[in-house]
Scaffold this active site. Structure first.
Site, PDB file in Angstrom:
ATOM      1  N   GLU A 136      11.168 -14.057 -15.853  1.00 45.73           N
ATOM      2  CA  GLU A 136      11.642 -14.499 -17.263  1.00 45.73           C
ATOM      3  C   GLU A 136      10.822 -13.941 -18.051  1.00 45.73           C
ATOM      4  O   GLU A 136       9.584 -13.629 -17.898  1.00 45.73           O
ATOM      5  CB  GLU A 136      11.793 -15.858 -17.284  1.00 45.73           C
ATOM      6  CG  GLU A 136      10.667 -16.704 -17.736  1.00 45.73           C
ATOM      7  CD  GLU A 136       9.646 -16.654 -16.811  1.00 45.73           C
ATOM      8  OE1 GLU A 136       9.913 -16.342 -15.642  1.00 45.73           O
ATOM      9  OE2 GLU A 136       8.483 -17.008 -17.064  1.00 45.73           O
ATOM     10  N   LYS A 184      -1.137 -11.779 -19.851  1.00 48.49           N
ATOM     11  CA  LYS A 184      -0.232 -11.790 -18.792  1.00 48.49           C
ATOM     12  C   LYS A 184      -0.350 -11.072 -17.560  1.00 48.49           C
ATOM     13  O   LYS A 184      -0.132 -11.677 -16.288  1.00 48.49           O
ATOM     14  CB  LYS A 184       1.161 -11.700 -19.365  1.00 48.49           C
ATOM     15  CG  LYS A 184       1.637 -12.504 -20.562  1.00 48.49           C
ATOM     16  CD  LYS A 184       1.811 -13.892 -19.917  1.00 48.49           C
ATOM     17  CE  LYS A 184       2.421 -14.804 -21.057  1.00 48.49           C
ATOM     18  NZ  LYS A 184       2.465 -16.069 -20.604  1.00 48.49           N
ATOM     19  N   SER A 230      -5.337 -14.152 -26.969  1.00 48.45           N
ATOM     20  CA  SER A 230      -4.651 -13.746 -25.731  1.00 48.45           C
ATOM     21  C   SER A 230      -3.753 -12.594 -25.963  1.00 48.45           C
ATOM     22  O   SER A 230      -3.462 -12.077 -24.872  1.00 48.45           O
ATOM     23  CB  SER A 230      -3.629 -15.012 -25.620  1.00 48.45           C
ATOM     24  OG  SER A 230      -2.823 -15.395 -26.706  1.00 48.45           O
TER      25      SER A 230
END
Lengths: 395, 261
Positions: free
Chosen positions: A108, A86, A375
């Site tokens: 968010e 991220k 990830s």
């Protein structure tokens, strides 16, 4: 807008008129800075010296031997600072917002990974940050809520609708409508109105760029399969992008099968959805016959989303990528498997990709190479997995 | 053949400032909604916006989120809206207001035909900007597609939206969601003056018109107002009281009087 933001028939910008001006501004700034060598240099510097890139490509020898088929490689996004891919996107967007003169950031978050990554980038670059998070998600990801607070961000509980990621996006969009002059909205996935799906993909494309070069080093060729989990689909687009032109590489997105696609408790937008409009773009969407968005379920909060990035819908329709699903049980098993065989605790989201790869690998010969996008790391999920196993009587 | 919405409003604005309430279909219940719609007709509103609830109303503030959510819980669907309104005759022009996915899923052509037959003349899609209007092309000839305009729209967009909006131009009063907007009359006046130079369409201002006095102020720089959250908030707060519908009628009268007529 300069471009329409469509990938085939998917994408676009379906937003209230008040957001057109900020989206135009963002598109303009994004196109300008993305082509600007000094911006690229600055971003690359942060990715290298702050985030710890490039992340390793790791040959999972024991896992490959155990499964007895294809050679499995892991792209270690779990080793990126903050523990997931991220940060690649939030560093890019927050840096861009700063160049645009914005002083406030909103975001968010579902699992909390994007919220933490946004809060981190804001602390690093000195911007005010507010994160919207579904009340249900806040409960199951308490550790990440605390991390965001430590990083100086305000976390706002969203109690509307299903109180998960979709509702957090609704609330962030409502905030943005009020605050467009000072605020940039950092969307965490390849969803939302144009230019977000393109911009987020580009910021995440560093994953595939690195992985391709590392793969060429390790194996002298591109992999046969690239497997990644898909909620909104940012880690998947990030690793797919560099391989899309290599038609011999099979791209596989793994959606959350929850308690099974035959039940209503899953989040397989492509597997069970139909084209629809949510959060500003046209893409596959879990909806009822009248277009109301359906509640979703996944053991992985980061996949618990009824929509999917429009470029995934395009890759699916054009048959360039295929999309499968993995159920909660299988994901939890894969979480354990990778931990036991390799000493790597994967995020439950990433465990979906591991689970599918574990099914696929034994059907392939040892000559085949399978690349998994790992990830994120699974520390955040330890409690969830513990409770999950207790519920099923596993010790 | 019924008269076009735009012609009706152009006639009425010669007599007074326009008053268009918004109500969520099926809130508090379908029979209550129909009674409230009749009260609107009796109190001489100029048109009625009927909200077709959507699960993810990003342009709406807390009040309309609540009324939409409760209507959906009671099983309101676009099909029910169409079937109910088909059987109901109201002596006022109806405008459907909803979100893109509702119309998209129904099928634009079918939606336009069905809702026209059910007595609707206009359609507002809250999350469709000018660029998405082409997706509603099949509505032409059945429903007048009303476009929304924002205070931060560029002068070129203001002109294009003014030209392409049918029925009226829906000017969103400021930056915010329904029910909560700080309104700057000077800014509104500027937008309206650009509109006047390129269209004769009535200009109605909505979002944040929370009182009759605010309605009068805003109408002084436009052709009239759309009032949604303030009315629905009144219903939310008073529906358990006796005579609340009579009081609702009185509230409408206050707006009506503030706007002339």
């Amino acid at each position: 807008m300069k471009e329409t933001g469509f990938f085939g028939e998917f994408g676009g910008f379906f937003v209230p008129e008040i957001l057109i001006h900020p989206l135009e501004e963002l598109e303009e700034a994004y196109f300008t800075y993305w082509e600007d060598p000094s911006f690229q240099e600055e971003l690359a510097w942060y990715l290298r010296s702050y985030a710890g890139r490039p992340t390793p490509l790791y040959f999972a020898r024991r896992l490959s031997e155990y499964l007895g088929g294809a050679r499995i490689y892991l792209k270690r996004e779990d080793l990126n600072h903050t523990g997931s891919h991220k940060l690649n996107n939030t560093l890019g967007q927050v840096l861009l917002a700063k160049k645009m003169g914005k002083t406030r950031i909103i975001a968010e978050t579902g699992a909390g990974q994007h919220g933490v990554a946004t809060a981190t980038a804001c602390a690093l670059l000195g911007l005010q940050c507010r994160v919207y998070m579904g009340a249900v998600d806040m409960e199951r990801q308490r550790l990440n809520v605390f991390r965001m607070n430590i990083l100086g961000s305000e976390v706002v509980a969203v109690r509307s609708g299903s109180q998960t990621l979709k509702d957090a996006i609704n609330e962030a969009m409502r905030d943005w409508v009020r605050s467009v002059d000072t605020t940039h909205y950092v969307i965490g996935s390849v969803v939302g109105p144009h230019p977000y799906p393109t911009m987020v993909r580009d910021f995440q494309s560093v994953i595939g760029k690195e992985a391709k070069a590392q793969m060429l080093d390790a194996e002298g060729r591109v992999p046969d399969y690239v497997v990644a989990c898909v909620g909104g689909g940012s880690n998947a687009m990030g690793i797919f992008h560099a391989f899309v032109p290599h038609e011999e590489v099979k791209l596989v997105g793994v959606e959350a099968g929850g308690m099974g696609l035959q039940t209503e408790k899953h989040a397989a937008s492509i597997g069970r959805g139909a084209p629809g409009i949510l959060h500003g773009s046209l893409s596959y969407l879990l909806q009822d016959e009248f277009g109301q968005v359906l509640p979703t379920h996944s053991v992985a909060a980061g996949l618990d989303y009824p929509g999917v990035g429009p470029e995934h819908s395009f890759l699916f329709e054009s048959k360039r990528a295929s999309y499968v699903s993995v159920e909660d049980d299988e994901a939890v098993d894969a979480f354990m498997l990778l931990s036991e065989k390799e000493g790597i605790i994967p995020a439950l989201e990433s465990a979906h990709a591991v689970a599918y790869a574990a099914k696929l690998a034994p059907t392939l010969s040892k000559e085949k190479v399978l690349l998994i996008c790992l990830s994120g790391r699974g520390d955040k999920d330890a409690e969830e997995v513990m409770q999950y196993r207790e519920r099923r009587g596993i010790r | 053949m019924k008269e076009r919405l735009q012609e009706v409003l152009e006639q009425k604005r010669k007599e007074h400032k326009l008053f268009v309430p918004y109500l969520t279909f099926g809130y508090p219940s379908v029979p209550d909604f129909l009674e409230l719609a009749r009260i609107c007709a009796e109190e001489g509103v100029d048109a009625l916006e009927v909200g077709i609830p959507y699960s993810d109303p990003v342009a709406d503030g807390p009040v309309i989120q609540t009324t939409s959510y409760r209507a959906l819980l009671q099983g309101v669907t676009p099909l029910l809206v169409k079937e109910t309104m088909e059987k109901t005759s109201l002596s006022l022009p109806l405008v459907a207001m909803t979100y893109g996915n509702i119309v998209f899923r129904y099928g634009v052509d079918q939606f336009a035909r069905d809702f026209s037959r059910a007595g609707f003349r206009g359609l507002i899609v809250a999350d469709f900007p000018l660029e998405a209007k082409s997706l509603l092309a099949e509505a032409n000839g059945f429903l007048e597609v009303i476009l929304l305009l924002a205070v931060n729209s560029s002068p070129e967009r203001i002109a294009r939206i003014g030209e392409e909006s049918k029925g009226f131009v829906y000017l969103v009063s400021g930056k915010g969601t329904t029910g909560a907007v700080d309104i700057d009359l000077g800014v509104l006046e500027k937008v309206v003056s650009i509109l006047r130079s390129c269209t004769v369409s009535p200009v109605l201002v909505g979002f944040g018109i929370h009182s009759p006095s605010r309605a009068r102020e805003v109408a002084s720089v436009s052709d009239g107002v759309i009032v949604g959250s303030a009315l629905l908030d009144f219903i939310l707060k008073h529906q358990s009281e006796r005579n609340w519908k009579v009081e609702f009628g009185k509230l409408l009268r206050e707006y009506r009087q503030a706007l002339g007529g």
